[in-house]
Scaffold this motif. Structure first.
Motif, PDB file in Angstrom:
ATOM      1  N   LEU A 135       0.762  -1.302   0.066  1.00  0.00           N
ATOM      2  CA  LEU A 135      -0.032  -0.035   0.051  1.00  0.00           C
ATOM      3  C   LEU A 135       0.826   1.142  -0.208  1.00  0.00           C
ATOM      4  N   GLY A 136       0.792   1.825  -1.226  1.00  0.00           N
ATOM      5  CA  GLY A 136       1.238   3.203  -0.924  1.00  0.00           C
ATOM      6  C   GLY A 136       0.688   4.339  -0.784  1.00  0.00           C
ATOM      7  N   ALA A 137       0.904   5.587  -1.324  1.00  0.00           N
ATOM      8  CA  ALA A 137      -0.004   6.704  -1.003  1.00  0.00           C
ATOM      9  C   ALA A 137      -1.437   6.519  -1.822  1.00  0.00           C
ATOM     10  N   ASN A 138      -2.302   5.936  -1.211  1.00  0.00           N
ATOM     11  CA  ASN A 138      -3.709   5.532  -1.545  1.00  0.00           C
ATOM     12  C   ASN A 138      -3.599   4.568  -2.954  1.00  0.00           C
ATOM     13  N   LEU A 139      -2.428   3.899  -3.355  1.00  0.00           N
ATOM     14  CA  LEU A 139      -2.353   3.003  -4.425  1.00  0.00           C
ATOM     15  C   LEU A 139      -2.029   1.753  -3.756  1.00  0.00           C
ATOM     16  N   TYR A 140      -2.924   0.851  -4.193  1.00  0.00           N
ATOM     17  CA  TYR A 140      -2.717  -0.623  -3.612  1.00  0.00           C
ATOM     18  C   TYR A 140      -2.150  -1.535  -4.861  1.00  0.00           C
ATOM     19  N   VAL A 141      -1.054  -2.241  -4.619  1.00  0.00           N
ATOM     20  CA  VAL A 141      -0.496  -3.180  -5.619  1.00  0.00           C
ATOM     21  C   VAL A 141      -0.268  -4.418  -4.952  1.00  0.00           C
ATOM     22  N   LEU A 142      -0.891  -5.297  -6.138  1.00  0.00           N
ATOM     23  CA  LEU A 142      -0.674  -6.674  -5.625  1.00  0.00           C
ATOM     24  C   LEU A 142      -0.132  -7.410  -6.904  1.00  0.00           C
ATOM     25  N   ILE A 143       0.859  -8.340  -6.574  1.00  0.00           N
ATOM     26  CA  ILE A 143       1.455  -9.211  -7.396  1.00  0.00           C
ATOM     27  C   ILE A 143       1.529 -10.471  -7.222  1.00  0.00           C
ATOM     28  N   ALA A 144       1.242 -11.510  -7.944  1.00  0.00           N
ATOM     29  CA  ALA A 144       1.215 -12.965  -7.533  1.00  0.00           C
ATOM     30  C   ALA A 144       1.637 -13.795  -8.560  1.00  0.00           C
ATOM     31  N   GLU A 145       2.125 -14.920  -8.326  1.00  0.00           N
ATOM     32  CA  GLU A 145       2.482 -15.916  -9.220  1.00  0.00           C
ATOM     33  C   GLU A 145       1.432 -17.060  -9.120  1.00  0.00           C
ATOM     34  N   VAL A 146       0.669 -17.374 -10.313  1.00  0.00           N
ATOM     35  CA  VAL A 146      -0.324 -18.123 -10.317  1.00  0.00           C
ATOM     36  C   VAL A 146      -0.018 -19.270 -11.470  1.00  0.00           C
ATOM     37  N   GLU A 147      -0.122 -20.316 -10.738  1.00  0.00           N
ATOM     38  CA  GLU A 147       0.059 -21.710 -11.732  1.00  0.00           C
ATOM     39  C   GLU A 147      -1.394 -22.225 -12.089  1.00  0.00           C
ATOM     40  N   LEU A 148      -1.409 -22.711 -13.304  1.00  0.00           N
ATOM     41  CA  LEU A 148      -2.746 -22.905 -13.952  1.00  0.00           C
ATOM     42  C   LEU A 148      -2.555 -24.286 -14.523  1.00  0.00           C
ATOM     43  N   PRO A 149      -3.661 -25.131 -14.221  1.00  0.00           N
ATOM     44  CA  PRO A 149      -3.496 -26.590 -14.742  1.00  0.00           C
ATOM     45  C   PRO A 149      -3.631 -26.660 -16.165  1.00  0.00           C
ATOM     46  N   ALA A 150      -3.272 -27.479 -16.896  1.00  0.00           N
ATOM     47  CA  ALA A 150      -3.218 -27.370 -18.455  1.00  0.00           C
ATOM     48  C   ALA A 150      -4.780 -27.444 -18.898  1.00  0.00           C
ATOM     49  N   SER A 151      -5.671 -27.601 -18.023  1.00  0.00           N
ATOM     50  CA  SER A 151      -7.034 -27.901 -18.569  1.00  0.00           C
ATOM     51  C   SER A 151      -7.762 -26.501 -18.387  1.00  0.00           C
ATOM     52  N   ALA A 152      -7.289 -25.459 -17.584  1.00  0.00           N
ATOM     53  CA  ALA A 152      -7.555 -24.324 -17.414  1.00  0.00           C
ATOM     54  C   ALA A 152      -7.412 -23.391 -18.877  1.00  0.00           C
ATOM     55  N   ASP A 153      -8.255 -22.336 -19.032  1.00  0.00           N
ATOM     56  CA  ASP A 153      -8.166 -21.435 -20.252  1.00  0.00           C
ATOM     57  C   ASP A 153      -7.745 -19.980 -19.630  1.00  0.00           C
ATOM     58  N   PRO A 154      -6.653 -19.711 -19.757  1.00  0.00           N
ATOM     59  CA  PRO A 154      -6.068 -18.547 -19.177  1.00  0.00           C
ATOM     60  C   PRO A 154      -6.747 -17.184 -19.932  1.00  0.00           C
ATOM     61  N   ASP A 155      -7.469 -17.253 -21.022  1.00  0.00           N
ATOM     62  CA  ASP A 155      -8.247 -16.114 -21.618  1.00  0.00           C
ATOM     63  C   ASP A 155      -9.488 -16.218 -20.935  1.00  0.00           C
ATOM     64  N   ARG A 156     -10.074 -17.179 -20.466  1.00  0.00           N
ATOM     65  CA  ARG A 156     -11.309 -17.089 -19.585  1.00  0.00           C
ATOM     66  C   ARG A 156     -10.923 -16.629 -18.409  1.00  0.00           C
TER      67      ARG A 156
END
Length: 176
Positions: A129-150
């Protein structure tokens, strides 16, 4: 068949100061403990660390070696044995999720719920949390069956409701 030594989780929390990482890892190395995984960060001036180590030394002896680091009262250190877990199946792909916008309640909950609904596993997440700016950064693993566009479309929808910007980008395997 010889079993390997147990994995211990060492959790360190407290007021930040130079040398905490060096002190903790030196005490562990002095016991012959092998550091396998770790995460360390500052949270609003407070130091937080979790280290997974493997050692033949009993957990009580590891904790005793770390106890002097808590003498000032500015740190707490907890050591415990973790149950062995099976290696997870390799996911389909890794993605970086970035969210930023005006601070408000529910950003992490809303975004992570969408990831979970699409079968994504969050393997690393940090927020600031900065000066009223919230930042989230995450690493996400998706299974092969997941559709990243969806998933990206669903994230855009929740981001619109939360008033934040979101991006989901594949991690370049050459960098891992």
């Amino acid at each position: 068949m010889t079993s390997s030594p147990p994995v211990l989780a060492v959790t360190v929390l407290g007021d930040d100061r130079p040398g905490i990482v060096a002190d903790v890892t030196t005490a562990l190395a002095g016991l012959g403990a092998n550091l396998e995984d770790s995460t360390m960060t500052l949270l609003r001036g407070h130091f937080a660390m979790v280290v997974l180590v493997r050692t033949t030394v009993p957990v009580e002896q590891v904790q005793a070696a770390l106890d002097p680091l808590t003498a000032s009262g500015s740190l707490t250190i907890d050591t415990r044995v973790l149950a062995e877990s099976a290696e997870p199946a390799r996911p389909g792909a890794a993605y970086t999720l970035r969210v930023h916008g005006a601070d408000r309640s529910g950003i992490v909950a809303g975004v992570t719920q969408v990831v979970a609904e699409h079968g994504g596993n969050i393997v690393d997440l940090g927020t600031r949390l900065g000066a009223n700016l919230y930042v989230l950064i995450a690493e996400v693993e998706l299974p092969a069956s997941a559709d990243p566009d969806r998933l990206a479309a669903a994230l855009d929808t929740v981001a619109g409701h939360l008033g934040v910007d979101v991006s989901l980008d594949p991690v370049d395997d050459d960098l891992l």
